[in-house]
Design an enzyme around this catalytic site. Sequence first.
Site, PDB file in Angstrom:
ATOM      1  N   ARG A  36       0.684  -1.303  -0.043  1.00  0.00           N
ATOM      2  CA  ARG A  36       0.123  -0.025   0.010  1.00  0.00           C
ATOM      3  C   ARG A  36       0.791   1.214  -0.206  1.00  0.00           C
ATOM      4  O   ARG A  36       0.528   2.244  -0.694  1.00  0.00           O
ATOM      5  CB  ARG A  36      -0.931  -0.070   1.160  1.00  0.00           C
ATOM      6  CG  ARG A  36      -2.137  -1.042   1.113  1.00  0.00           C
ATOM      7  CD  ARG A  36      -3.064  -1.055   2.187  1.00  0.00           C
ATOM      8  NE  ARG A  36      -4.321  -1.806   2.112  1.00  0.00           N
ATOM      9  CZ  ARG A  36      -5.076  -2.089   2.868  1.00  0.00           C
ATOM     10  NH1 ARG A  36      -5.195  -1.709   3.919  1.00  0.00           N
ATOM     11  NH2 ARG A  36      -5.934  -2.995   2.636  1.00  0.00           N
ATOM     12  N   LYS A 197     -21.284 -15.598   3.071  1.00  0.00           N
ATOM     13  CA  LYS A 197     -22.413 -15.194   3.159  1.00  0.00           C
ATOM     14  C   LYS A 197     -23.095 -14.766   2.299  1.00  0.00           C
ATOM     15  O   LYS A 197     -22.700 -13.763   1.756  1.00  0.00           O
ATOM     16  CB  LYS A 197     -22.494 -14.582   4.537  1.00  0.00           C
ATOM     17  CG  LYS A 197     -21.964 -15.101   5.835  1.00  0.00           C
ATOM     18  CD  LYS A 197     -22.195 -14.199   7.008  1.00  0.00           C
ATOM     19  CE  LYS A 197     -21.547 -14.969   8.403  1.00  0.00           C
ATOM     20  NZ  LYS A 197     -21.776 -14.039   9.715  1.00  0.00           N
ATOM     21  N   LYS A 201     -23.944 -10.113   0.521  1.00  0.00           N
ATOM     22  CA  LYS A 201     -23.768  -9.801  -0.853  1.00  0.00           C
ATOM     23  C   LYS A 201     -25.169  -9.693  -1.748  1.00  0.00           C
ATOM     24  O   LYS A 201     -25.302  -9.442  -2.723  1.00  0.00           O
ATOM     25  CB  LYS A 201     -23.215 -10.941  -1.721  1.00  0.00           C
ATOM     26  CG  LYS A 201     -21.688 -11.451  -1.268  1.00  0.00           C
ATOM     27  CD  LYS A 201     -20.616 -10.375  -1.900  1.00  0.00           C
ATOM     28  CE  LYS A 201     -19.435 -10.984  -2.006  1.00  0.00           C
ATOM     29  NZ  LYS A 201     -18.801 -11.742  -0.995  1.00  0.00           N
ATOM     30  N   GLY A 353     -11.391  -6.347  -4.769  1.00  0.00           N
ATOM     31  CA  GLY A 353     -10.624  -6.287  -3.482  1.00  0.00           C
ATOM     32  C   GLY A 353     -10.602  -7.266  -2.461  1.00  0.00           C
ATOM     33  O   GLY A 353     -11.149  -8.562  -2.801  1.00  0.00           O
ATOM     34  N   GLY A 354     -10.310  -7.042  -1.525  1.00  0.00           N
ATOM     35  CA  GLY A 354     -10.539  -8.234  -0.222  1.00  0.00           C
ATOM     36  C   GLY A 354      -9.832  -9.425  -0.534  1.00  0.00           C
ATOM     37  O   GLY A 354      -8.662  -9.604  -0.975  1.00  0.00           O
ATOM     38  N   SER A 356     -10.591 -11.864  -2.431  1.00  0.00           N
ATOM     39  CA  SER A 356     -10.196 -12.118  -4.096  1.00  0.00           C
ATOM     40  C   SER A 356      -8.850 -11.585  -4.569  1.00  0.00           C
ATOM     41  O   SER A 356      -7.858 -12.299  -5.179  1.00  0.00           O
ATOM     42  CB  SER A 356     -11.335 -11.584  -5.040  1.00  0.00           C
ATOM     43  OG  SER A 356     -12.480 -11.918  -4.307  1.00  0.00           O
ATOM     44  N   GLY A 377     -14.462  -3.295   1.219  1.00  0.00           N
ATOM     45  CA  GLY A 377     -15.819  -2.585   1.384  1.00  0.00           C
ATOM     46  C   GLY A 377     -16.220  -1.634   0.525  1.00  0.00           C
ATOM     47  O   GLY A 377     -17.266  -1.586   0.256  1.00  0.00           O
TER      48      GLY A 377
END
Length: 655
Positions: A36, A197, A201, A353-354, A356, A377
């Site tokens: 980052r 969950k 989504k 993101g996240g 994946s 998010g």
Amino acid sequence: MEKMTVKDIDFENKKVIMRVDFNVPIKEGKITDETRIKAALPTIKYVLEQNAKVILLSHLGRPKGEKKIEFSLAPVAKRLNELLDNEVLFVDETRGEKVETAVNKLKSGQVLVLENTRFEKGEKKNDAELATYWASLADIHVNDAFGTAHRAHASNVGIAQNIPSVAGFLMEKEIKFLGGVTTNPEKPYAVILGGAKVSDKIGVITNLLEKADKIFIGGAMMFTFLKAQGKEIGSSLYEEDKLDLAKDLLKKAEDNNVELILPIDAVVAQKLEAGLENRVVKMDDGIEKGWMGLDIGPETLKLFEEKLSGVKTVVWNGPMGVFEIEDFEKGTRGVAELIVELTDAGSVSVIGGGDSAAAAEKFGLAKKFSHVSTGGGASLELLEGKELPGVASIATKKKLTEKKFILAGNWKMNKNNSEAAAFVNKLIGKIGNEEKIDVILGVPFTSLEKIADITSGTNIKVSSQNMYFEESGAYTGEISPDMLKDINVTHVILGHSERRDIFGETNEIINKKIKKSLEKELTPIFCVGEHLEEREKGLIFNTIEKQIKEGLNEIEKDEINKIIIAYEPVWAIGTGKVATPAQAQEVHKYIRDLLSEMYGEEVAQKVTLLYGGSVKPSNYFGLFIQKDIDGGLVGGASLKEDFIDLANIMNELIK
């Protein structure tokens, strides 16, 4: 709408406060992943190359509004100093004397890192005082932290309510790719969703059922859908309270002709552990009790490959299985490889993101996607169709439409004939042939005819500062609309606070003047605004509503677009005080919404709204970039060559 970026700004000798995302893992004082930090370097370097002074803000971890040494940005500042061939300074405070001293000593080309923004309780609350303080340290705000764009915090949204905010290169790329796939994706458009969950989504799936051609479901969430279809899922994780929702989503997909593709086999095991027995089970046969699905199976990968054929845009959010364990990573790896093949063939591919993104990094494939989002998010909320506050607060480029952008000057009782002529001749040479904006000069009665003659053949229009509502008669000292028309005056300023306060003009009188000007085909610049005591008592909107409704009494729908409305807070006229961009936009939006109620939204959007009140080049950028501000009615600055600078600012912001 196209957002402004660092490329649109002249940073020479400017102080720039930049929100970056330095939320990096630190163990025993050492950074274990500096991705980052490196991702922020292009924007930081670009601004430094423009000879700016850069102040960096970032959060780190979750200190919950308390100063905790383990969440200090000191190690980040130290590493940034090594990565930049530059002197990077660090202050272990977020505000106060140490910060102000460091900012004042900052030289062009230097960087100052302030302490963790989340040491401040007001950061996550978007505290107005904190945001105003940070904004006071700089001239321009650069937002390059997409990971926080779904949150309205003081360091992103709050600062942008006080000084202009533009996107850094990282933010620009996020808006380009994620904004593109959510608003205008090239078809066929496919979305691959995974994770644990369905509830995480719901918004995404619901929104995509209106946009996507194909939705692929994997991860643990697939078992809620399969259970809803009556499949035996053994001990697999699912959400019992979401079974009816899953059925509804399957039905809605069918009704919308969206192909919702579920796995046809799964890799199962008895425990979520590496090295234990696992096997592939067809979903039509069901999963035995005591066994749980932990990945999609090989037949599902083949099905996904077949269904992805020919897709032009693909978005992936959520792993297909427990990819952190090698036994259950094949599905996630396989999907990543399928998407890379599509990318190589010319399709646009985006990872939201996240997990994946983490999976793509693990498999060494991240650089082969068109774009990997830095915000899990934030990207999810964008895929849901939500407006992200951290993106909305970034300045938007003005776009030429049917609505006019106007720079109007009100000279009041200044300049004799010779002074007026000399000054206007200067203006003609600089801004006499404007095409993007209309330039209007409100000059004294004594200079109207001369200035109208001088500006004939140019794009500069001439306005009277007042007019009576009768055509002729015993009205000593007044001037009629026909007299103005006779000397080629095109506009007239009506309802200015000085006419209201000094000469006692009422809303009823102003209404009569507006009606007469429209009848005589003069364009009224209708002024409204509140006094300081009205603002302090919370009566801003009451005052504005009364002025608008009474001033526009009996003005029909087909006439309102012939009127220019100027909001001029009386407390800011000639005082040197100016409404903040957020304050000005708030009232302009209120006026636009009020006009929507009165005349309909389509008509209201075409009405030109101006801001007036101590406007000058140093504050005009932040005002004009606001969504509902279409230009300025300028007093003192219209008497000087600052007026040319204001026109140049407007031209830079209109595409």
